[in-house]
Design an enzyme around this catalytic site. Sequence first.
Site, PDB file in Angstrom:
ATOM      1  CE  LYS A 272      26.767  38.828  36.659  1.00 46.75           C
ATOM      2  NZ  LYS A 272      25.738  39.621  37.375  1.00 46.75           N
ATOM      3  NE  ARG A 346      28.651  48.164  43.117  1.00 47.09           N
ATOM      4  CZ  ARG A 346      27.373  48.070  43.476  1.00 47.09           C
ATOM      5  NH1 ARG A 346      26.971  48.532  44.660  1.00 47.09           N
ATOM      6  NH2 ARG A 346      26.492  47.539  42.664  1.00 47.09           N
TER       7      ARG A 346
HETATM    8  N1  BES Z   1      27.701  43.418  35.280  1.00 46.74           N
HETATM    9  C1  BES Z   1      26.709  43.339  36.268  1.00 46.74           C
HETATM   10  C2  BES Z   1      25.481  44.189  35.951  1.00 46.74           C
HETATM   11  C3  BES Z   1      24.582  43.698  34.850  1.00 46.74           C
HETATM   12  C4  BES Z   1      23.752  42.607  35.067  1.00 46.74           C
HETATM   13  C5  BES Z   1      24.525  44.357  33.671  1.00 46.74           C
HETATM   14  C6  BES Z   1      22.905  42.183  34.062  1.00 46.74           C
HETATM   15  C7  BES Z   1      23.665  43.960  32.677  1.00 46.74           C
HETATM   16  C8  BES Z   1      22.857  42.855  32.862  1.00 46.74           C
HETATM   17  C9  BES Z   1      27.251  43.815  37.597  1.00 46.74           C
HETATM   18  O1  BES Z   1      28.574  43.530  37.841  1.00 46.74           O
HETATM   19  C10 BES Z   1      26.461  43.141  38.662  1.00 46.74           C
HETATM   20  O2  BES Z   1      26.528  41.947  38.742  1.00 46.74           O
HETATM   21  N2  BES Z   1      25.726  43.898  39.458  1.00 46.74           N
HETATM   22  C11 BES Z   1      24.911  43.366  40.474  1.00 46.74           C
HETATM   23  C12 BES Z   1      25.066  44.222  41.691  1.00 46.74           C
HETATM   24  C13 BES Z   1      24.436  43.621  42.939  1.00 46.74           C
HETATM   25  C14 BES Z   1      25.208  42.392  43.348  1.00 46.74           C
HETATM   26  C15 BES Z   1      24.455  44.660  44.020  1.00 46.74           C
HETATM   27  C16 BES Z   1      23.479  43.360  39.983  1.00 46.74           C
HETATM   28  O3  BES Z   1      23.082  44.284  39.301  1.00 46.74           O
HETATM   29  O4  BES Z   1      22.774  42.390  40.270  1.00 46.74           O
HETATM   30 MN    MN Z   2      28.806  41.590  38.662  1.00 45.56          MN
END
Ligand code: BES
Ligand code: MN
Length: 486
Positions: A272, A346
């Site tokens: 991230k 997931r």
């Molecule tokens: N935990 C995150 C989702 C999230 C991001 C929640 C920011 C709250 C604030 C999740 O694990 C994630 O990183 N999801 C990705 C999925 C993508 C890679 C398909 C996302 O939402 O960017």
């Molecule tokens: Mn994630």
Amino acid sequence: MDYTSLKTNIINKKSDIYLVGVFTDKKLLHLGKSVSKQNIDMAKRCFEKNNFTGVIGDHRTLDDHITGQQILFFGLGEKGKFGPLNLNRSIKSVITKIKKVNLTKISLNIQNLIIKKNDINIEVLVSYIDDSFYKYIYKKEKNISKIKQCGLVSDTIIPNKMLSKYVLSGKAIASGIKFAKDLGNTPPNICNPTFLSNEALKLKKINKLLKITVLNEAKMKSMGMGSLLSVSQGSKQPAKLVSIEYMPLKNQNPIVLVGKGITFDTGGISLKPSPNMDEMKYDMSGAGSVLGTMKALAEMKVKKNVVGIIACAENMPGSQATRPGDVVTSMSGITIEILNTDAEGRLVLCDALTYAKKYKPKYILDMATLTGACLVGLGKYPSGLFSNDDKLADLIKKSANKTGDRVWQLPLYDDYFDELKTNFADIQNIGGRYGGAITAAAFLGKFTEGVKWAHLDIAGTAWEVGENKGSTGRPVSLLIDFVLSN
Ligand code: BES
Ligand code: MN
Ligand code: ZN
């Protein structure tokens, strides 16, 4: 906080401060005889002169010359829009205002707050009041508020037995919310999967009927949970899958609550960006909400079968970490091509959902801070709701309306499932560029076929940012209501 029931029919000093909610119509009929005629007139003049509007967040104080009691009028907003959500907001606002002041005894006029047709009852009110005093204690400092007693003022005295029942439930709800908030706010170097599993084990003390099982990585491996284990693989912290069984009844299929428990989400190899990454300590909020709900239900000694399952792991990059392109086999036998290691929620949930099926659940509800896309689409007010059963979705909406813990349903058309196709495994772990919250839900849907299942994406609702940064404890109140009502 201790609660007592007081009557509006006599003027006397009931507390250090008497809280009186006022709608934007500024009517004061609900005061009854609890305030003298002169003071009511004075209040009306004061509203006029100081431009009191009755909107939420608006407050005015007045000294009662007869009793020496302070009266604090606080806005309830428009009468037509009043319900659990606005009650919660106005209570939060007025308690925040008074909790820093040196008071021990407060009283609250509930005559215009408890409206059955709006589904507001005493236990909900008590839970809002108790929850308003929440403070995350990270240093050994004393709780600032000295308020110990709250008198509920109305036309009729609530019989003691009834009141103590309501208060017990209200306090249990608030304590469940507090537990979820504390877990969410705990820093990620402390709140790791082992910490969460130990917190779950501690629940045992509350109610002997709780049966708590912690599966370690070796056990999960033997059960074929290759998807869940692919997430913890890059971390020194071992994953834990915890089930909390609360089954007071024989022969009743339980409601199973499943929570995403990523104690920190760096994204893994699909790292991230740095800004605000600290917020990813809240990525275990789904698990926190399951633990909070189980705690509250066990304290209330409800006569319902419920199982909580939390899937805990830390998502880290490292030489052992999962690579984009890796293919893993989930407990269900479905193979998954991991194209983005940041879509890890997931991956832990699918094995937890498969595990949940062994309980022959009446319903499965999962809670997860699953996608940034949900936050983009719905903002920070409702949780995203997805279900393979419209009747179940309606029941969840009902609980959401009753508690003010809002949800908004999104569709799960077949088209979304098609986006998960790949040449290299049964499914891939990400969809296309659009509708990311839905393709994530669709992925989970592949593992819940044949069960009535709903998914709550709490990415926008589990924590607040800015001045009041911190866990919200959502959707604990919704979940408690759902279990009690179904
Ligand atoms: N935990 C995150 C989702 C999230 C991001 C929640 C920011 C709250 C604030 C999740 O694990 C994630 O990183 N999801 C990705 C999925 C993508 C890679 C398909 C996302 O939402 O960017
Ligand atoms: Mn994630
Ligand atoms: Zn995540």
